[in-house]
Design a protein around this motif. Structure first.
Motif, mmCIF file in Angstrom:
data_model
loop_
_atom_site.group_PDB
_atom_site.id
_atom_site.type_symbol
_atom_site.label_atom_id
_atom_site.label_comp_id
_atom_site.label_asym_id
_atom_site.label_seq_id
_atom_site.Cartn_x
_atom_site.Cartn_y
_atom_site.Cartn_z
ATOM 1 N N SER A 35 39.190 59.852 52.763
ATOM 2 C CA SER A 35 38.151 59.364 51.849
ATOM 3 C C SER A 35 38.775 58.680 50.639
ATOM 4 C CB SER A 35 37.224 60.500 51.411
ATOM 5 O OG SER A 35 37.894 61.429 50.598
ATOM 6 N N GLU A 36 39.896 59.188 50.153
ATOM 7 C CA GLU A 36 40.574 58.543 49.035
ATOM 8 C C GLU A 36 41.180 57.209 49.457
ATOM 9 O OE1 GLU A 36 43.156 61.427 47.217
ATOM 10 O OE2 GLU A 36 41.443 62.567 46.445
ATOM 11 N N MET A 37 41.672 57.138 50.698
ATOM 12 C CA MET A 37 42.200 55.880 51.200
ATOM 13 C C MET A 37 41.084 54.837 51.328
ATOM 14 S SD MET A 37 44.113 55.007 54.792
ATOM 15 C CE MET A 37 42.591 55.090 55.708
ATOM 16 N N LEU A 38 39.938 55.257 51.862
ATOM 17 C CA LEU A 38 38.800 54.334 51.969
ATOM 18 C C LEU A 38 38.320 53.887 50.588
ATOM 19 C CD1 LEU A 38 36.753 55.952 54.860
ATOM 20 C CD2 LEU A 38 37.960 53.773 54.902
ATOM 21 N N ASN A 39 38.322 54.790 49.640
ATOM 22 C CA ASN A 39 37.950 54.435 48.275
ATOM 23 C C ASN A 39 38.925 53.402 47.714
ATOM 24 O OD1 ASN A 39 36.355 54.795 45.844
ATOM 25 N ND2 ASN A 39 38.133 55.840 45.014
ATOM 26 N N TYR A 40 40.204 53.603 47.953
ATOM 27 C CA TYR A 40 41.218 52.657 47.500
ATOM 28 C C TYR A 40 40.997 51.285 48.136
ATOM 29 C CZ TYR A 40 45.729 50.500 46.625
ATOM 30 O OH TYR A 40 46.719 49.633 46.241
ATOM 31 N N ILE A 74 43.483 48.748 39.646
ATOM 32 C CA ILE A 74 43.470 50.202 39.558
ATOM 33 C C ILE A 74 44.416 50.704 38.473
ATOM 34 C CG2 ILE A 74 43.927 52.325 40.839
ATOM 35 C CD1 ILE A 74 43.153 50.670 43.352
ATOM 36 N N GLU A 75 45.589 50.130 38.368
ATOM 37 C CA GLU A 75 46.574 50.604 37.391
ATOM 38 C C GLU A 75 46.037 50.524 35.970
ATOM 39 O OE1 GLU A 75 50.364 48.776 38.007
ATOM 40 O OE2 GLU A 75 50.276 49.148 40.156
ATOM 41 N N VAL A 76 45.372 49.434 35.642
ATOM 42 C CA VAL A 76 44.813 49.272 34.300
ATOM 43 C C VAL A 76 43.638 50.222 34.100
ATOM 44 C CG1 VAL A 76 43.623 47.663 32.751
ATOM 45 C CG2 VAL A 76 45.569 46.880 34.121
ATOM 46 N N GLN A 77 42.763 50.319 35.095
ATOM 47 C CA GLN A 77 41.548 51.123 34.972
ATOM 48 C C GLN A 77 41.837 52.623 34.898
ATOM 49 O OE1 GLN A 77 38.689 49.822 34.396
ATOM 50 N NE2 GLN A 77 39.171 47.704 34.869
ATOM 51 N N LEU A 78 42.899 53.080 35.570
ATOM 52 C CA LEU A 78 43.177 54.513 35.619
ATOM 53 C C LEU A 78 43.744 55.071 34.322
ATOM 54 C CD1 LEU A 78 44.475 55.045 39.262
ATOM 55 C CD2 LEU A 78 42.179 55.323 38.352
ATOM 56 N N SER A 79 44.099 54.199 33.398
ATOM 57 C CA SER A 79 44.590 54.696 32.107
ATOM 58 C C SER A 79 43.437 55.243 31.258
ATOM 59 C CB SER A 79 45.318 53.580 31.354
ATOM 60 O OG SER A 79 44.434 52.499 31.116
ATOM 61 N N ILE A 100 40.334 57.688 31.210
ATOM 62 C CA ILE A 100 39.884 58.854 31.979
ATOM 63 C C ILE A 100 38.460 58.682 32.500
ATOM 64 C CG2 ILE A 100 39.338 61.324 31.839
ATOM 65 C CD1 ILE A 100 41.725 61.572 29.921
ATOM 66 N N GLU A 101 37.563 58.184 31.654
ATOM 67 C CA GLU A 101 36.175 58.014 32.092
ATOM 68 C C GLU A 101 36.085 57.010 33.245
ATOM 69 O OE1 GLU A 101 37.076 57.860 28.825
ATOM 70 O OE2 GLU A 101 36.174 59.718 28.090
ATOM 71 N N MET A 102 36.852 55.918 33.145
ATOM 72 C CA MET A 102 36.852 54.913 34.212
ATOM 73 C C MET A 102 37.475 55.490 35.484
ATOM 74 S SD MET A 102 35.816 52.038 35.126
ATOM 75 C CE MET A 102 35.428 51.102 33.694
ATOM 76 N N LYS A 103 38.494 56.318 35.321
ATOM 77 C CA LYS A 103 39.136 56.978 36.463
ATOM 78 C C LYS A 103 38.116 57.850 37.198
ATOM 79 C CE LYS A 103 43.003 60.124 37.344
ATOM 80 N NZ LYS A 103 44.060 60.914 36.689
ATOM 81 N N LEU A 104 37.320 58.607 36.453
ATOM 82 C CA LEU A 104 36.297 59.456 37.070
ATOM 83 C C LEU A 104 35.281 58.615 37.839
ATOM 84 C CD1 LEU A 104 35.692 62.010 34.187
ATOM 85 C CD2 LEU A 104 36.774 62.467 36.384
#
Length: 159
Positions: A97-102, A112-117, A119-123
Motif C-alpha cells: 500500500s505504501e508502494m502504491l501510494n508512492y 516527496i522530499e520537499v513535502q515530507l519536511s 509534518i502536516e503535509m507528510k500526514l
C-alpha cells in the motif's frame, strides 16, 4: 533512524495499528474481541513509536516490530502460527500500500522530499496508503467469507 513527531503518533501510528489489528483478525479468522483489539492497538502503537525512536537502520525496525507484534498477538490469545502468518501478510500488504501510494504521488508529480519536511503535509500524503491498506483488507475479508461459504456448502453436501 525514522523518528516520528508526537502528532504522527496520534494521526498516523494509532490509525495504522487499528487497521493492522483489524487485518490480523481478518487473516487469522479469530473471533473479534474489542478489549483485546483496543489493548493490542494501543500497545503496538506505543511499541512502533518507540522502535522508530531507536538508533537503528531502516528495515531493522520492521523486523523488530514484527517480532514484538507476534508477541502481543500471543498475549491476546491468537495462536502463534496464525499470529506469524497474519503479521507477515499484513506487513507485505502495508508495504504494497505504501508502494502504491508512492506511485500515485509520482504520477501526480508531487515532490516527496520537499513535502515530507512538513509534518502536516507528510500526514496528508501518506493517508492514501492507509486507505489502500483498508481496501486490501476489506477485499481479503470478502474473499475469505465467500470461500468459507463455499467450503461450508460443499462440506454440508458431503455429509
Amino acid at each position: 533512524m525514522l523518528k516520528l513527531a508526537t502528532i504522527e503518533f496520534f494521526f498516523r501510528v494509532i490509525p495504522e495499528m487499528m487497521i493492522f489489528m483489524w487485518g490480523v483478525y481478518v487473516i487469522s479468522r479469530e473471533k473479534f474481541k474489542l478489549k483485546n483489539y483496543i489493548f493490542a492497538t494501543l500497545i503496538l502503537a506505543a511499541i512502533t513509536f518507540g522502535v522508530r525512536e531507536l538508533p537503528i537502520h531502516y528495515g531493522v525496525h520492521t523486523i523488530l516490530n514484527n517480532v514484538l507484534t507476534i508477541c502481543i498477538l500471543i498475549v491476546i490469545g491468537i495462536p502463534i502460527i496464525k499470529g506469524v502468518y497474519s503479521t507477515l501478510v499484513l506487513t507485505l500488504l502495508l508495504l504494497a500500500s505504501e508502494m502504491l501510494n508512492y506511485l500515485l504521488l509520482s504520477i501526480f508529480k508531487i515532490n516527496i522530499e520537499v513535502q515530507l519536511s512538513n509534518i502536516e503535509m507528510k500526514l496528508i500524503l501518506y493517508t492514501p496508503s492507509l486507505i489502500i491498506l483498508t481496501i486490501f483488507i476489506y477485499f481479503i475479508n470478502k474473499l475469505l467469507k465467500k470461500r468459507e461459504g463455499i467450503d461450508s456448502v460443499s462440506n454440508g453436501k458431503s455429509s
